[in-house]
Design a protein around this motif. Sequence first.
Motif, PDB file in Angstrom:
ATOM      1  N   ALA A  37       0.825  -1.206   0.000  1.00 33.35           N
ATOM      2  CA  ALA A  37       0.000   0.000   0.000  1.00 33.35           C
ATOM      3  C   ALA A  37       0.863   1.261   0.000  1.00 33.35           C
ATOM      4  CB  ALA A  37      -0.918   0.004   1.218  1.00 33.35           C
ATOM      5  N   VAL A  38       2.135   1.148   0.407  1.00 41.00           N
ATOM      6  CA  VAL A  38       3.040   2.301   0.454  1.00 41.00           C
ATOM      7  C   VAL A  38       4.080   2.111  -0.634  1.00 41.00           C
ATOM      8  CG1 VAL A  38       4.626   3.619   1.882  1.00 41.00           C
ATOM      9  CG2 VAL A  38       2.716   2.431   2.951  1.00 41.00           C
ATOM     10  N   HIS A  39       4.039   2.954  -1.670  1.00 43.88           N
ATOM     11  CA  HIS A  39       4.952   2.795  -2.797  1.00 43.88           C
ATOM     12  C   HIS A  39       6.283   3.489  -2.550  1.00 43.88           C
ATOM     13  CE1 HIS A  39       1.144   2.305  -5.473  1.00 43.88           C
ATOM     14  NE2 HIS A  39       1.333   1.296  -4.649  1.00 43.88           N
ATOM     15  N   LYS A  40       6.256   4.534  -1.735  1.00 47.32           N
ATOM     16  CA  LYS A  40       7.472   5.309  -1.502  1.00 47.32           C
ATOM     17  C   LYS A  40       8.412   4.543  -0.575  1.00 47.32           C
ATOM     18  CE  LYS A  40       8.587  10.106  -1.225  1.00 47.32           C
ATOM     19  NZ  LYS A  40       8.014  11.434  -1.254  1.00 47.32           N
ATOM     20  N   GLY A  41       9.672   4.504  -0.919  1.00 47.63           N
ATOM     21  CA  GLY A  41      10.664   3.849  -0.077  1.00 47.63           C
ATOM     22  C   GLY A  41      10.551   2.337  -0.080  1.00 47.63           C
ATOM     23  N   MET A  42       9.954   1.783  -1.128  1.00 49.53           N
ATOM     24  CA  MET A  42       9.760   0.330  -1.219  1.00 49.53           C
ATOM     25  C   MET A  42      11.013  -0.329  -1.801  1.00 49.53           C
ATOM     26  SD  MET A  42       6.932  -1.719  -3.510  1.00 49.53           S
ATOM     27  CE  MET A  42       5.514  -1.148  -2.615  1.00 49.53           C
ATOM     28  N   LYS A  82      24.683  -6.600   0.214  1.00 44.55           N
ATOM     29  CA  LYS A  82      24.056  -5.517  -0.533  1.00 44.55           C
ATOM     30  C   LYS A  82      23.378  -4.566   0.444  1.00 44.55           C
ATOM     31  CE  LYS A  82      23.420  -7.967  -4.810  1.00 44.55           C
ATOM     32  NZ  LYS A  82      22.517  -8.314  -5.902  1.00 44.55           N
ATOM     33  N   ILE A  83      23.330  -3.294   0.075  1.00 46.47           N
ATOM     34  CA  ILE A  83      22.673  -2.280   0.884  1.00 46.47           C
ATOM     35  C   ILE A  83      21.305  -2.010   0.256  1.00 46.47           C
ATOM     36  CG2 ILE A  83      22.758   0.078   1.742  1.00 46.47           C
ATOM     37  CD1 ILE A  83      24.933  -1.601   2.936  1.00 46.47           C
ATOM     38  N   VAL A  84      20.255  -2.147   1.049  1.00 45.93           N
ATOM     39  CA  VAL A  84      18.884  -1.923   0.595  1.00 45.93           C
ATOM     40  C   VAL A  84      18.357  -0.678   1.295  1.00 45.93           C
ATOM     41  CG1 VAL A  84      16.557  -2.892   0.533  1.00 45.93           C
ATOM     42  CG2 VAL A  84      18.526  -4.384   0.269  1.00 45.93           C
ATOM     43  N   PHE A  85      17.796   0.248   0.536  1.00 42.89           N
ATOM     44  CA  PHE A  85      17.166   1.429   1.101  1.00 42.89           C
ATOM     45  C   PHE A  85      15.701   1.111   1.314  1.00 42.89           C
ATOM     46  CE2 PHE A  85      20.881   2.961  -0.939  1.00 42.89           C
ATOM     47  CZ  PHE A  85      21.242   4.133  -0.302  1.00 42.89           C
ATOM     48  N   ALA A  86      15.207   1.303   2.538  1.00 43.71           N
ATOM     49  CA  ALA A  86      13.800   0.997   2.818  1.00 43.71           C
ATOM     50  C   ALA A  86      13.272   1.934   3.888  1.00 43.71           C
ATOM     51  CB  ALA A  86      13.647  -0.447   3.270  1.00 43.71           C
ATOM     52  N   ARG A  87      12.064   2.389   3.708  1.00 46.32           N
ATOM     53  CA  ARG A  87      11.407   3.189   4.728  1.00 46.32           C
ATOM     54  C   ARG A  87      10.879   2.266   5.821  1.00 46.32           C
ATOM     55  NH1 ARG A  87       7.958   8.316   2.892  1.00 46.32           N
ATOM     56  NH2 ARG A  87       9.715   9.685   2.502  1.00 46.32           N
ATOM     57  N   PRO A  88      10.576   2.815   7.003  1.00 47.07           N
ATOM     58  CA  PRO A  88      10.160   1.973   8.130  1.00 47.07           C
ATOM     59  C   PRO A  88       8.867   1.195   7.891  1.00 47.07           C
ATOM     60  CG  PRO A  88       9.973   4.299   8.704  1.00 47.07           C
ATOM     61  CD  PRO A  88      10.698   4.213   7.401  1.00 47.07           C
ATOM     62  N   GLU A  89       8.026   1.627   6.952  1.00 47.20           N
ATOM     63  CA  GLU A  89       6.791   0.901   6.647  1.00 47.20           C
ATOM     64  C   GLU A  89       7.074  -0.493   6.111  1.00 47.20           C
ATOM     65  OE1 GLU A  89       5.820   5.269   5.612  1.00 47.20           O
ATOM     66  OE2 GLU A  89       7.552   3.963   5.580  1.00 47.20           O
ATOM     67  N   HIS A  90       8.266  -0.676   5.547  1.00 44.73           N
ATOM     68  CA  HIS A  90       8.620  -1.944   4.919  1.00 44.73           C
ATOM     69  C   HIS A  90       9.556  -2.788   5.773  1.00 44.73           C
ATOM     70  CE1 HIS A  90       6.717  -0.193   1.441  1.00 44.73           C
ATOM     71  NE2 HIS A  90       7.533   0.844   1.502  1.00 44.73           N
ATOM     72  N   LEU A  91       9.728  -2.426   7.047  1.00 44.28           N
ATOM     73  CA  LEU A  91      10.619  -3.140   7.934  1.00 44.28           C
ATOM     74  C   LEU A  91       9.895  -3.593   9.191  1.00 44.28           C
ATOM     75  CD1 LEU A  91      13.685  -0.730   7.764  1.00 44.28           C
ATOM     76  CD2 LEU A  91      13.365  -2.847   6.486  1.00 44.28           C
ATOM     77  N   LYS A  92      10.360  -4.714   9.752  1.00 41.34           N
ATOM     78  CA  LYS A  92       9.848  -5.213  11.026  1.00 41.34           C
ATOM     79  C   LYS A  92      11.029  -5.547  11.916  1.00 41.34           C
ATOM     80  CE  LYS A  92       5.498  -7.519   9.960  1.00 41.34           C
ATOM     81  NZ  LYS A  92       4.843  -8.814   9.843  1.00 41.34           N
ATOM     82  N   PRO A  93      10.946  -5.196  13.202  1.00 40.16           N
ATOM     83  CA  PRO A  93      12.051  -5.561  14.099  1.00 40.16           C
ATOM     84  C   PRO A  93      12.082  -7.060  14.331  1.00 40.16           C
ATOM     85  CG  PRO A  93      10.278  -4.550  15.332  1.00 40.16           C
ATOM     86  CD  PRO A  93       9.902  -4.454  13.887  1.00 40.16           C
ATOM     87  N   GLN A  94      13.279  -7.612  14.528  1.00 40.62           N
ATOM     88  CA  GLN A  94      13.377  -9.040  14.821  1.00 40.62           C
ATOM     89  C   GLN A  94      12.895  -9.287  16.231  1.00 40.62           C
ATOM     90  OE1 GLN A  94      17.282 -10.799  15.145  1.00 40.62           O
ATOM     91  NE2 GLN A  94      16.586 -12.637  14.116  1.00 40.62           N
ATOM     92  N   GLY A  95      12.170 -10.373  16.441  1.00 44.21           N
ATOM     93  CA  GLY A  95      11.677 -10.700  17.759  1.00 44.21           C
ATOM     94  C   GLY A  95      10.171 -10.610  17.858  1.00 44.21           C
ATOM     95  N   GLY A  96       9.509 -10.149  16.805  1.00 42.27           N
ATOM     96  CA  GLY A  96       8.059 -10.164  16.784  1.00 42.27           C
ATOM     97  C   GLY A  96       7.388  -8.941  17.355  1.00 42.27           C
ATOM     98  N   SER A  97       8.001  -8.233  18.330  1.00 46.23           N
ATOM     99  CA  SER A  97       7.329  -7.074  18.898  1.00 46.23           C
ATOM    100  C   SER A  97       7.380  -5.937  17.876  1.00 46.23           C
ATOM    101  CB  SER A  97       8.012  -6.633  20.199  1.00 46.23           C
ATOM    102  OG  SER A  97       9.285  -6.117  19.923  1.00 46.23           O
ATOM    103  N   ASN A  98       6.264  -5.277  17.712  1.00 46.93           N
ATOM    104  CA  ASN A  98       6.173  -4.191  16.742  1.00 46.93           C
ATOM    105  C   ASN A  98       6.019  -2.873  17.477  1.00 46.93           C
ATOM    106  OD1 ASN A  98       6.288  -3.294  14.173  1.00 46.93           O
ATOM    107  ND2 ASN A  98       4.292  -4.001  13.531  1.00 46.93           N
ATOM    108  N   ALA A  99       6.751  -2.729  18.577  1.00 48.37           N
ATOM    109  CA  ALA A  99       6.634  -1.524  19.400  1.00 48.37           C
ATOM    110  C   ALA A  99       7.238  -0.325  18.695  1.00 48.37           C
ATOM    111  CB  ALA A  99       7.336  -1.742  20.732  1.00 48.37           C
ATOM    112  N   VAL A 100       6.664   0.836  18.953  1.00 50.28           N
ATOM    113  CA  VAL A 100       7.140   2.075  18.337  1.00 50.28           C
ATOM    114  C   VAL A 100       8.312   2.600  19.109  1.00 50.28           C
ATOM    115  CG1 VAL A 100       6.530   4.428  17.769  1.00 50.28           C
ATOM    116  CG2 VAL A 100       4.881   2.619  17.428  1.00 50.28           C
TER     117      VAL A 100
END
Length: 101
Positions: free
Chosen positions: A47-52, A83-101
């Motif tokens: 749904a978020v095209h920017k920074g994908m 390789k270095i991948v550029f990604a906005r935070p919408e496309h990333l998840k922290p390891q460990g399952g918690s999605n805390a801000v």
Amino acid sequence: MGWKSHGFRFKSGRKLRKKVREKGIKIRRALQTFEIGQIVHIDIDPAVHKGMPHPRFQGRTGRVVGVRGRAYLVEVTDGGKKKIVFARPEHLKPQGGSNAV
């Protein structure tokens, strides 16, 4: 003879698709922050095209190595190379399952 388009999202319809009840943007994912050195999973939000990042990196795990504006630089192994991948935070998840801000 016409030429087919081989754009950025070519052949990625199944990979970049949301279920009906998951459609839309989650603001929580856009506001999350990561530290340099933190391990993250690349989970593309279609749904978020920017920074994908490129669809070939969907599901990969990497380490945050820097920040550029609102985007993060994630180091991922692809075919035995770093390789270095550029990604906005919408496309990333922290390891460990918690999605805390």
